[in-house]
Design a protein around this motif. Structure first.
Motif, PDB file in Angstrom:
ATOM      1  N   THR A   1      16.736  -9.974   4.947  1.00 47.66           N
ATOM      2  CA  THR A   1      17.104 -10.304   6.329  1.00 47.66           C
ATOM      3  C   THR A   1      16.954  -9.110   7.261  1.00 47.66           C
ATOM      4  OG1 THR A   1      18.687 -11.937   5.525  1.00 47.66           O
ATOM      5  CG2 THR A   1      18.951 -11.179   7.793  1.00 47.66           C
ATOM      6  N   TYR A   2      17.487  -7.962   6.831  1.00 46.10           N
ATOM      7  CA  TYR A   2      17.525  -6.800   7.717  1.00 46.10           C
ATOM      8  C   TYR A   2      16.553  -5.695   7.309  1.00 46.10           C
ATOM      9  CZ  TYR A   2      21.828  -9.188   8.963  1.00 46.10           C
ATOM     10  OH  TYR A   2      22.728 -10.137   9.351  1.00 46.10           O
ATOM     11  N   PHE A   3      16.012  -5.809   6.109  1.00 50.57           N
ATOM     12  CA  PHE A   3      15.039  -4.817   5.650  1.00 50.57           C
ATOM     13  C   PHE A   3      14.087  -5.511   4.676  1.00 50.57           C
ATOM     14  CE2 PHE A   3      19.043  -4.519   3.320  1.00 50.57           C
ATOM     15  CZ  PHE A   3      18.640  -4.814   2.036  1.00 50.57           C
ATOM     16  N   PRO A   4      12.872  -5.010   4.533  1.00 50.28           N
ATOM     17  CA  PRO A   4      11.911  -5.670   3.637  1.00 50.28           C
ATOM     18  C   PRO A   4      12.320  -5.537   2.179  1.00 50.28           C
ATOM     19  CG  PRO A   4      11.016  -3.623   4.491  1.00 50.28           C
ATOM     20  CD  PRO A   4      12.295  -3.849   5.222  1.00 50.28           C
ATOM     21  N   MET A   5      12.081  -6.565   1.396  1.00 46.86           N
ATOM     22  CA  MET A   5      12.461  -6.540  -0.020  1.00 46.86           C
ATOM     23  C   MET A   5      11.702  -5.462  -0.784  1.00 46.86           C
ATOM     24  SD  MET A   5      14.836  -8.733  -0.440  1.00 46.86           S
ATOM     25  CE  MET A   5      14.815  -8.769  -2.210  1.00 46.86           C
ATOM     26  N   SER A   6      10.535  -5.075  -0.278  1.00 44.31           N
ATOM     27  CA  SER A   6       9.738  -4.066  -0.980  1.00 44.31           C
ATOM     28  C   SER A   6      10.435  -2.705  -1.029  1.00 44.31           C
ATOM     29  CB  SER A   6       8.365  -3.920  -0.302  1.00 44.31           C
ATOM     30  OG  SER A   6       8.536  -3.568   1.060  1.00 44.31           O
ATOM     31  N   SER A   7      11.458  -2.516  -0.189  1.00 44.26           N
ATOM     32  CA  SER A   7      12.187  -1.244  -0.201  1.00 44.26           C
ATOM     33  C   SER A   7      13.243  -1.192  -1.301  1.00 44.26           C
ATOM     34  CB  SER A   7      12.853  -1.010   1.159  1.00 44.26           C
ATOM     35  OG  SER A   7      13.795  -2.035   1.439  1.00 44.26           O
TER      36      SER A   7
ATOM     37  N   ALA B   1       8.443  -1.402  13.768  1.00 38.70           N
ATOM     38  CA  ALA B   1       7.862  -2.617  13.198  1.00 38.70           C
ATOM     39  C   ALA B   1       8.078  -2.639  11.690  1.00 38.70           C
ATOM     40  CB  ALA B   1       6.371  -2.692  13.507  1.00 38.70           C
ATOM     41  N   VAL B   2       8.156  -3.864  11.153  1.00 37.58           N
ATOM     42  CA  VAL B   2       8.278  -4.072   9.706  1.00 37.58           C
ATOM     43  C   VAL B   2       7.291  -5.157   9.313  1.00 37.58           C
ATOM     44  CG1 VAL B   2       9.786  -4.831   7.824  1.00 37.58           C
ATOM     45  CG2 VAL B   2      10.711  -3.429   9.677  1.00 37.58           C
ATOM     46  N   ALA B   3       6.456  -4.868   8.318  1.00 34.97           N
ATOM     47  CA  ALA B   3       5.474  -5.840   7.819  1.00 34.97           C
ATOM     48  C   ALA B   3       4.599  -6.385   8.949  1.00 34.97           C
ATOM     49  CB  ALA B   3       6.191  -6.977   7.094  1.00 34.97           C
ATOM     50  N   GLY B   4       4.278  -5.549   9.895  1.00 34.02           N
ATOM     51  CA  GLY B   4       3.358  -5.949  10.957  1.00 34.02           C
ATOM     52  C   GLY B   4       3.987  -6.675  12.120  1.00 34.02           C
ATOM     53  N   ILE B   5       5.306  -6.862  12.120  1.00 31.09           N
ATOM     54  CA  ILE B   5       5.965  -7.516  13.259  1.00 31.09           C
ATOM     55  C   ILE B   5       7.068  -6.598  13.773  1.00 31.09           C
ATOM     56  CG2 ILE B   5       5.474  -9.850  12.463  1.00 31.09           C
ATOM     57  CD1 ILE B   5       8.247 -10.030  11.327  1.00 31.09           C
ATOM     58  N   THR B   6       7.466  -6.806  15.008  1.00 27.62           N
ATOM     59  CA  THR B   6       8.513  -5.950  15.566  1.00 27.62           C
ATOM     60  C   THR B   6       9.814  -6.166  14.804  1.00 27.62           C
ATOM     61  OG1 THR B   6       9.282  -7.584  17.174  1.00 27.62           O
ATOM     62  CG2 THR B   6       7.460  -6.158  17.846  1.00 27.62           C
ATOM     63  N   TYR B   7      10.624  -5.119  14.723  1.00 27.16           N
ATOM     64  CA  TYR B   7      11.885  -5.247  13.975  1.00 27.16           C
ATOM     65  C   TYR B   7      12.787  -6.298  14.611  1.00 27.16           C
ATOM     66  CZ  TYR B   7      16.042  -4.060  11.361  1.00 27.16           C
ATOM     67  OH  TYR B   7      17.143  -4.131  10.536  1.00 27.16           O
ATOM     68  N   ARG B   8      12.718  -6.416  15.935  1.00 33.09           N
ATOM     69  CA  ARG B   8      13.532  -7.421  16.625  1.00 33.09           C
ATOM     70  C   ARG B   8      13.182  -8.830  16.147  1.00 33.09           C
ATOM     71  NH1 ARG B   8      11.536  -7.679  22.204  1.00 33.09           N
ATOM     72  NH2 ARG B   8       9.994  -8.931  21.099  1.00 33.09           N
ATOM     73  N   ASP B   9      11.884  -9.134  16.041  1.00 30.32           N
ATOM     74  CA  ASP B   9      11.463 -10.447  15.562  1.00 30.32           C
ATOM     75  C   ASP B   9      11.759 -10.600  14.072  1.00 30.32           C
ATOM     76  OD1 ASP B   9      10.602 -10.895  18.098  1.00 30.32           O
ATOM     77  OD2 ASP B   9       8.455 -10.685  17.659  1.00 30.32           O
ATOM     78  N   PHE B  10      11.664  -9.498  13.334  1.00 28.11           N
ATOM     79  CA  PHE B  10      11.977  -9.522  11.901  1.00 28.11           C
ATOM     80  C   PHE B  10      13.423  -9.963  11.688  1.00 28.11           C
ATOM     81  CE2 PHE B  10      13.293  -7.473   7.929  1.00 28.11           C
ATOM     82  CZ  PHE B  10      12.258  -7.791   7.077  1.00 28.11           C
ATOM     83  N   VAL B  11      14.342  -9.411  12.477  1.00 25.65           N
ATOM     84  CA  VAL B  11      15.756  -9.768  12.342  1.00 25.65           C
ATOM     85  C   VAL B  11      16.016 -11.180  12.873  1.00 25.65           C
ATOM     86  CG1 VAL B  11      18.090  -9.191  13.117  1.00 25.65           C
ATOM     87  CG2 VAL B  11      16.533  -7.384  12.398  1.00 25.65           C
ATOM     88  N   ALA B  12      15.384 -11.526  13.986  1.00 25.31           N
ATOM     89  CA  ALA B  12      15.615 -12.846  14.587  1.00 25.31           C
ATOM     90  C   ALA B  12      15.272 -13.966  13.615  1.00 25.31           C
ATOM     91  CB  ALA B  12      14.790 -12.989  15.869  1.00 25.31           C
TER      92      ALA B  12
END
Length: 244
Positions: A177-183, A41-52
């Motif tokens: 898009t593929y990773f959080p900006m906070s990184s 998960a990223v930012a509280g949502i699944t990575y799949r939904d994050f990318v979608a």
């Protein structure tokens, strides 16, 4: 211009529809399930939904910048389409507006396809998704103007490779898009605020997972400011090439 574009579109709508639907499907398979098996998960949502939701911004970028750059250069230099249009009672503002609005409208439709693919992979539908085509349209409008400006500025069509590598690729990667900006480092996070794709991705995610009114107004302002600057630059560059 719209009638001309529509006539052209009837010739290539099949491959473009194929690309709009299957490219995000491949991206979701590769990143959503491939990388998603490593990142739950990223930012509280699944990575799949994050990318979608993030891929919508990439689609807006590709569906607007590339046609604006290559079609714009080809029609101005090789085909002299713009000279023929301006010989009719059409001014430069109308030519630029007609072409960029068409490109943005097409991007608004096809750029929203990743959400349909995402829902097929398990993304929950939300009422805010109905606004996504308008978000993509606004983003693609500014990016199309940017593409028109670069097409009018480069010395040859091969010079567009510099724009693709030096500008378009960073716009895609520094957008969350593929990773959080906070990184990313602080300077990269600050620079992202000048990137309309970043604002598009944030707005799309908020439309799907819940709006944040104050932040979303800031993202809309970022997209509008980019479009205003790009309109001024594109109009000035085309005037120098076609009229002065």
């Amino acid at each position: 211009m719209w009638r001309y574009e529509a006539a052209q579109f009837t010739r290539y709508w099949k491959p473009q529809t194929f690309g709009a639907l299957f490219e995000p499907a491949f991206m979701l398979l590769a990143f959503g399930y491939g990388v998603g098996s490593l990142v739950a998960a990223v930012a509280g949502i699944t990575y799949r939904d994050f990318v979608a939701t993030g891929v919508v911004g990439t689609a807006a970028l590709f569906l607007s910048v590339f046609p604006a750059m290559f079609n714009g250069y080809t029609r101005r230099v090789f085909q002299h389409t713009y000279d023929a249009v301006l010989a009719a009672p059409v001014d430069l503002h109308e030519l630029l507006a007609g072409e960029t609005v068409w490109t943005a409208a097409r991007a608004g439709v096809f750029g929203s396809a990743p959400l349909l693919v995402g829902m097929a992979f398990g993304l929950d539908p939300a009422p805010g998704m109905l606004l996504v085509p308008f978000i993509v349209f606004a983003t693609a409008f500014g990016l199309s103007l940017f593409g028109a400006w670069t097409a009018a500025r480069v010395a040859s069509i091969n010079s567009l490779d510099y724009v693709i590598t030096g500008v378009v690729t960073p716009l895609m990667l520094v957008a969350g898009t593929y990773f959080p900006m906070s990184s990313l480092p602080g300077w990269a996070q600050a620079a992202a605020h000048a990137n309309p794709v970043f604002h598009c991705v944030e707005l799309v995610r908020h439309a799907v997972f819940g709006f944040r009114p104050l932040a979303d107004l800031g993202h809309l302002a970022g997209i509008a400011a980019f479009a205003a600057v790009a309109w001024t630059l594109a109009l000035r560059a085309l005037r120098r090439k076609l009229i002065v």
